[in-house]
Design a protein around this motif. Structure first.
Motif, PDB file in Angstrom:
ATOM      1  N   GLU A 131      -6.089   6.765  14.780  1.00 47.96           N
ATOM      2  CA  GLU A 131      -6.592   7.185  16.019  1.00 47.96           C
ATOM      3  C   GLU A 131      -7.825   8.034  15.875  1.00 47.96           C
ATOM      4  O   GLU A 131      -8.825   7.915  16.737  1.00 47.96           O
ATOM      5  N   LYS A 132      -8.017   8.540  14.750  1.00 43.29           N
ATOM      6  CA  LYS A 132      -9.197   9.568  14.501  1.00 43.29           C
ATOM      7  C   LYS A 132     -10.250   8.599  13.427  1.00 43.29           C
ATOM      8  O   LYS A 132     -10.891   9.407  12.886  1.00 43.29           O
ATOM      9  N   GLY A 133      -9.912   7.353  13.326  1.00 38.35           N
ATOM     10  CA  GLY A 133     -10.722   6.544  12.344  1.00 38.35           C
ATOM     11  C   GLY A 133     -10.372   6.294  11.010  1.00 38.35           C
ATOM     12  O   GLY A 133     -11.134   5.657  10.109  1.00 38.35           O
ATOM     13  N   GLY A 134      -9.028   7.022  10.490  1.00 35.55           N
ATOM     14  CA  GLY A 134      -8.459   6.393   9.527  1.00 35.55           C
ATOM     15  C   GLY A 134      -8.106   5.163   9.230  1.00 35.55           C
ATOM     16  O   GLY A 134      -8.255   4.351  10.371  1.00 35.55           O
ATOM     17  N   THR A 135      -7.841   4.962   7.798  1.00 34.76           N
ATOM     18  CA  THR A 135      -7.544   3.358   7.747  1.00 34.76           C
ATOM     19  C   THR A 135      -6.370   3.322   6.779  1.00 34.76           C
ATOM     20  O   THR A 135      -5.705   4.503   6.472  1.00 34.76           O
ATOM     21  N   ASN A 136      -5.798   2.073   6.776  1.00 39.90           N
ATOM     22  CA  ASN A 136      -4.444   1.867   5.856  1.00 39.90           C
ATOM     23  C   ASN A 136      -4.770   1.694   4.536  1.00 39.90           C
ATOM     24  O   ASN A 136      -4.376   0.620   3.862  1.00 39.90           O
ATOM     25  N   THR A 137      -5.578   2.409   3.856  1.00 41.72           N
ATOM     26  CA  THR A 137      -5.793   2.488   2.412  1.00 41.72           C
ATOM     27  C   THR A 137      -5.219   3.360   1.602  1.00 41.72           C
ATOM     28  O   THR A 137      -4.830   4.235   2.148  1.00 41.72           O
ATOM     29  N   ILE A 138      -5.015   3.220   0.194  1.00 41.02           N
ATOM     30  CA  ILE A 138      -4.413   4.023  -0.515  1.00 41.02           C
ATOM     31  C   ILE A 138      -5.178   5.431  -0.685  1.00 41.02           C
ATOM     32  O   ILE A 138      -4.492   6.441  -0.442  1.00 41.02           O
ATOM     33  N   GLU A 139      -6.493   5.179  -0.375  1.00 45.64           N
ATOM     34  CA  GLU A 139      -7.210   6.621  -0.561  1.00 45.64           C
ATOM     35  C   GLU A 139      -6.986   7.319   0.574  1.00 45.64           C
ATOM     36  O   GLU A 139      -7.196   8.846   0.625  1.00 45.64           O
ATOM     37  N   ASN A 140      -6.523   6.952   1.740  1.00 48.31           N
ATOM     38  CA  ASN A 140      -6.272   7.747   2.968  1.00 48.31           C
ATOM     39  C   ASN A 140      -5.009   7.945   3.427  1.00 48.31           C
ATOM     40  O   ASN A 140      -4.263   8.675   4.060  1.00 48.31           O
ATOM     41  N   GLY A 141      -4.062   7.593   1.950  1.00 52.14           N
ATOM     42  CA  GLY A 141      -2.631   7.954   2.101  1.00 52.14           C
ATOM     43  C   GLY A 141      -2.225   9.253   1.267  1.00 52.14           C
ATOM     44  O   GLY A 141      -2.961   9.458   0.159  1.00 52.14           O
ATOM     45  N   GLN A 142      -1.055   9.589   1.822  1.00 49.29           N
ATOM     46  CA  GLN A 142      -0.539  10.857   1.171  1.00 49.29           C
ATOM     47  C   GLN A 142       1.090  10.774   0.993  1.00 49.29           C
ATOM     48  O   GLN A 142       1.421  10.330   2.255  1.00 49.29           O
ATOM     49  N   THR A 143       1.662  11.242   0.024  1.00 50.15           N
ATOM     50  CA  THR A 143       3.137  11.366   0.335  1.00 50.15           C
ATOM     51  C   THR A 143       3.628  12.669   0.832  1.00 50.15           C
ATOM     52  O   THR A 143       3.316  13.543   0.208  1.00 50.15           O
TER      53      THR A 143
ATOM     54  N   ILE B  42       0.702  -1.142   0.067  1.00 50.07           N
ATOM     55  CA  ILE B  42      -0.059  -0.018   0.049  1.00 50.07           C
ATOM     56  C   ILE B  42       1.068   1.166  -0.040  1.00 50.07           C
ATOM     57  O   ILE B  42       0.531   2.251  -0.827  1.00 50.07           O
ATOM     58  N   LYS B  43       1.839   1.020   0.845  1.00 45.36           N
ATOM     59  CA  LYS B  43       2.820   2.376   0.888  1.00 45.36           C
ATOM     60  C   LYS B  43       3.529   2.722  -0.385  1.00 45.36           C
ATOM     61  O   LYS B  43       3.419   3.690  -1.013  1.00 45.36           O
TER      62      LYS B  43
END
Length: 190
Positions: free
Chosen positions: A110-122, A76-77
């Motif tokens: 801790e605020k409900g985020g997930t380990n998904t591509i959509e929730n990631g940013q570089t 995912i990273k």
């Protein structure tokens, strides 16, 4: 963590937990622990506790068992980095510039985020640290201030106007008013 595990699913005030920790610590080490208040907050930030409200935390073993408590998996990273061109989405610098990049959670775990591509940013190290120290709107305003200062130096009227309009939006919704609006201050020096 031991105290919370002994009291699952109960809303616990900071104070009694700290008192218990200090008592246990004194028994073992004959002195006070360093900062149990901070350690409780850290347990929350790592996703082991639920913050009910200021100074009140809860341990829910069912929720914790189901929650992913790690960073982005390697695949995912890599997908996040690839999508963002291996460059910081804020400043555009990346590995080819000798800058370390990080896969950052837009919405923290801790605020409900997930380990998904959509929730990631570089983000580069610098901007990742800034984001951790400020909320996203604060980070945005501080970045906008830097952009505005650069636009003034280059006399880029289009970018100056853009930044001023964004500052107007911050003012309109009274967001981060504790951060001084720079355009009025810098115009005096133009």
């Amino acid at each position: 963590m031991e105290y919370f595990q002994k009291h699952p699913k109960k809303e616990l005030l900071h104070g009694p937990v700290v008192d218990w920790v200090e008592e246990q610590y004194r028994k073992l080490y004959k002195r006070k622990p360093r900062d149990p208040w901070r350690e409780i907050r850290r347990l929350y930030q790592k996703g082991f506790l639920i913050k009910v409200k200021k100074g009140v935390y809860k341990y829910d073993p069912d929720l914790i068992r189901n929650k992913e408590l790690h960073e982005f998996p390697p695949d995912i990273k890599e997908a996040i980095f690839k999508r963002d061109g291996y460059k910081c989405i804020v400043c555009g610098r990346g590995r080819e510039d000798g800058v370390e990049i990080h896969a950052d959670h837009r919405i923290p775990l801790e605020k409900g985020g997930t380990n998904t591509i959509e929730n990631g940013q570089t983000l580069c190290s610098e901007h990742n640290l800034l984001k951790k120290n400020y909320s996203q709107t604060e980070f945005g305003k501080r970045f906008l201030i830097r952009l505005y200062q650069e636009a003034l130096e280059k006399n880029d009227e289009r970018m100056i106007k853009f930044c001023e309009e964004i500052f107007d939006i911050y003012d309109k919704y009274n967001i981060n008013s504790h951060i001084e609006r720079p355009d009025r201050k810098f115009k005096e020096f133009k």
